[in-house]
Write a protein that holds these residues in place. Structure first.
Motif, PDB file in Angstrom:
ATOM      1  N   PRO A   1       8.645  16.477  29.076  1.00 33.79           N
ATOM      2  CA  PRO A   1       9.097  15.258  28.411  1.00 33.79           C
ATOM      3  C   PRO A   1      10.269  15.448  27.468  1.00 33.79           C
ATOM      4  O   PRO A   1      10.880  14.454  27.052  1.00 33.79           O
TER       5      PRO A   1
ATOM      6  N   SER B   1       0.662  18.816  39.153  1.00 31.68           N
ATOM      7  CA  SER B   1       1.792  18.184  38.468  1.00 31.68           C
ATOM      8  C   SER B   1       2.223  19.021  37.275  1.00 31.68           C
ATOM      9  O   SER B   1       1.439  19.823  36.738  1.00 31.68           O
ATOM     10  N   LYS B   2       3.451  18.800  36.866  1.00 30.06           N
ATOM     11  CA  LYS B   2       3.987  19.452  35.672  1.00 30.06           C
ATOM     12  C   LYS B   2       4.980  18.495  35.021  1.00 30.06           C
ATOM     13  O   LYS B   2       5.736  17.812  35.719  1.00 30.06           O
ATOM     14  N   ALA B   3       4.965  18.448  33.686  1.00 24.09           N
ATOM     15  CA  ALA B   3       5.848  17.535  32.962  1.00 24.09           C
ATOM     16  C   ALA B   3       6.715  18.293  31.976  1.00 24.09           C
ATOM     17  O   ALA B   3       6.330  19.345  31.445  1.00 24.09           O
TER      18      ALA B   3
ATOM     19  N   GLU C   1      13.399  13.518  28.476  1.00 25.21           N
ATOM     20  CA  GLU C   1      13.447  12.060  28.616  1.00 25.21           C
ATOM     21  C   GLU C   1      14.785  11.500  28.179  1.00 25.21           C
ATOM     22  O   GLU C   1      15.241  10.467  28.669  1.00 25.21           O
TER      23      GLU C   1
ATOM     24  N   ASN D   1       7.835   8.741  40.367  1.00 21.45           N
ATOM     25  CA  ASN D   1       6.583   9.463  40.584  1.00 21.45           C
ATOM     26  C   ASN D   1       5.392   8.509  40.636  1.00 21.45           C
ATOM     27  O   ASN D   1       4.246   8.943  40.697  1.00 21.45           O
TER      28      ASN D   1
ATOM     29  N   THR E   1       4.387  23.791  41.078  1.00 22.33           N
ATOM     30  CA  THR E   1       3.469  22.758  41.559  1.00 22.33           C
ATOM     31  C   THR E   1       3.079  23.004  43.012  1.00 22.33           C
ATOM     32  O   THR E   1       1.921  22.804  43.392  1.00 22.33           O
TER      33      THR E   1
ATOM     34  N   ALA F   1       9.354  24.037  37.920  1.00 25.11           N
ATOM     35  CA  ALA F   1       8.342  22.989  38.110  1.00 25.11           C
ATOM     36  C   ALA F   1       8.079  22.745  39.589  1.00 25.11           C
ATOM     37  O   ALA F   1       6.917  22.600  40.017  1.00 25.11           O
TER      38      ALA F   1
ATOM     39  N   SER G   1       8.779  14.486  35.275  1.00 23.29           N
ATOM     40  CA  SER G   1       7.556  15.067  35.824  1.00 23.29           C
ATOM     41  C   SER G   1       7.756  15.335  37.302  1.00 23.29           C
ATOM     42  O   SER G   1       8.521  14.639  37.971  1.00 23.29           O
ATOM     43  N   TRP G   2       7.052  16.365  37.787  1.00 21.86           N
ATOM     44  CA  TRP G   2       7.109  16.789  39.178  1.00 21.86           C
ATOM     45  C   TRP G   2       5.688  16.902  39.710  1.00 21.86           C
ATOM     46  O   TRP G   2       4.788  17.353  39.005  1.00 21.86           O
ATOM     47  N   SER G   3       5.482  16.518  40.961  1.00 17.54           N
ATOM     48  CA  SER G   3       4.129  16.512  41.516  1.00 17.54           C
ATOM     49  C   SER G   3       4.128  16.989  42.952  1.00 17.54           C
ATOM     50  O   SER G   3       5.148  16.933  43.653  1.00 17.54           O
TER      51      SER G   3
END
Length: 339
Positions: free
Chosen positions: A188, A184-186, A191, A115, A240, A236, A330-332
């Motif tokens: 975490p 955007s959306k996260a 991870e 990203n 977005t 997500a 994360s996605w954007s």
């Protein structure tokens, strides 16, 4: 994020090395399983003998030449990457600025995985909007997934990794695209999917001899987290796109929304995580532009725009949607209008 004054993308460039590795040859050599090769549907992968910063300079020169932006007008250069840049304990962005001969450009490096290209462009846009003295900014990305530490064919299940560099020039006034909005959306909590259960180390490759994304994915799926991740990821992507279009003042069913470009993952993953998720949301075609390049790390977004431009897919007034994502997760989404 809605841009009160749309900025322009003055040029986009994709630099690819001449050397290619054919997927059929990789299957024959046992480097990738036949069924996985069929699911990913790549045909060939570019392989570079140059270090990533050298590649980035080539893409940057092309983009600057096409943009018409003078070197002295570039106030910021942001370089994004996912993998080793050719030197230890060293920042590639200074080399790139020096080689491009940008006397007034400030340096910034973005290490946000795949990203990173999106994050870099968003930072550039904010700088241009906040600093009247900055007229233009340049984004570069470059990746070389070289052995022995990275096996481009076996590192992951749903992608094969190609070597390439990209560049974008962002300007206040000139260019064929307006940047209208981003979203955007996260998540975490996921991870661990790429970290796995490996102990913390004191240096690179202390616990494994090479990058092995498959191993951490297998651990994660064995823990039972796959179904929840699929639901979060699908939401997500859809949210977005919806949010970015809404902030741009564009209805999801607006016929001007012509193309949606997801990351250059394998075909099955694109179908599962993008085409099926976005079905019925817009009238746009969801593109798969990576069959001859593979996944380009932080460079997918800029590479997609370069290919969309070269193919003339967007006419003046039409809308393009560029998607980006990275493990972690994360996605954007970025919404552009051709002018």
């Amino acid at each position: 994020m809605r841009f009160p004054t749309p900025l322009r993308i003055a040029a986009s460039a994709l630099w690819l090395p001449e050397r290619r590795e054919a997927v059929a040859d990789a299957v024959h050599a046992g480097r990738i399983e036949p069924d996985r090769a069929a699911r990913n549907a790549y045909t060939e992968i570019p392989v570079s003998d140059l270090a990533p910063p050298q590649m980035a300079v080539r893409a940057g020169r092309t983009a600057l030449a096409e943009s018409g932006v003078a070197a002295e007008d570039v106030g910021l250069l942001v370089h994004a990457w996912t993998y080793y840049q050719g030197q230890d304990y060293w920042q590639p962005v200074h080399y790139i600025i020096n080689e491009l001969e940008l006397p007034n450009a400030l340096p910034l490096g973005v290490d946000l995985g795949c990203n990173g290209g999106f994050a870099a462009l968003e930072v550039m846009a904010c700088r241009l909007l906040c600093d009247p003295a900055t007229h233009s900014a340049v984004l570069t990305t470059a990746e070389r997934f070289a052995p022995p530490r990275f096996d481009r064919w076996s590192a992951n299940f749903d992608a094969v990794y190609g070597d390439a560099a990209t560049a974008l020039v962002l300007d206040r006034e000139r260019g064929g695209y307006e940047v209208l909005s981003t979203a955007s959306k996260a998540a975490p909590e996921f991870e661990i999917m790429y970290r796995g259960s490996t102990p913390w180390g004191t240096g690179a490759f202390q616990h494994r001899p090479k990058v092995d994304i498959r191993a951490t994915l297998v651990d994660f799926l064995a823990s039972g987290g796959g179904q929840r991740f699929a639901a979060v990821a699908g939401d997500a992507v859809r949210s977005t796109v919806t949010s970015a279009l809404e902030q741009a003042g564009i209805a999801t069913d607006d016929a001007r929304v012509r193309v949606i470009a997801p990351p250059r993952f394998g075909a099955e993953l694109i179908d599962r995580s993008y085409i099926s998720v976005l079905a019925g949301l817009t009238k746009a075609e969801v593109l798969n532009l990576g069959a001859r390049t593979g996944h380009l790390g932080a460079g997918d977004m800029a590479a997609n725009l370069a290919d969309i431009t070269a193919a003339g897919r967007l006419q003046p007034g039409e809308i393009g949607v560029l998607l980006s994502a990275t493990a972690g997760f994360s996605w954007s989404c970025m919404v552009l209008r051709a002018v």
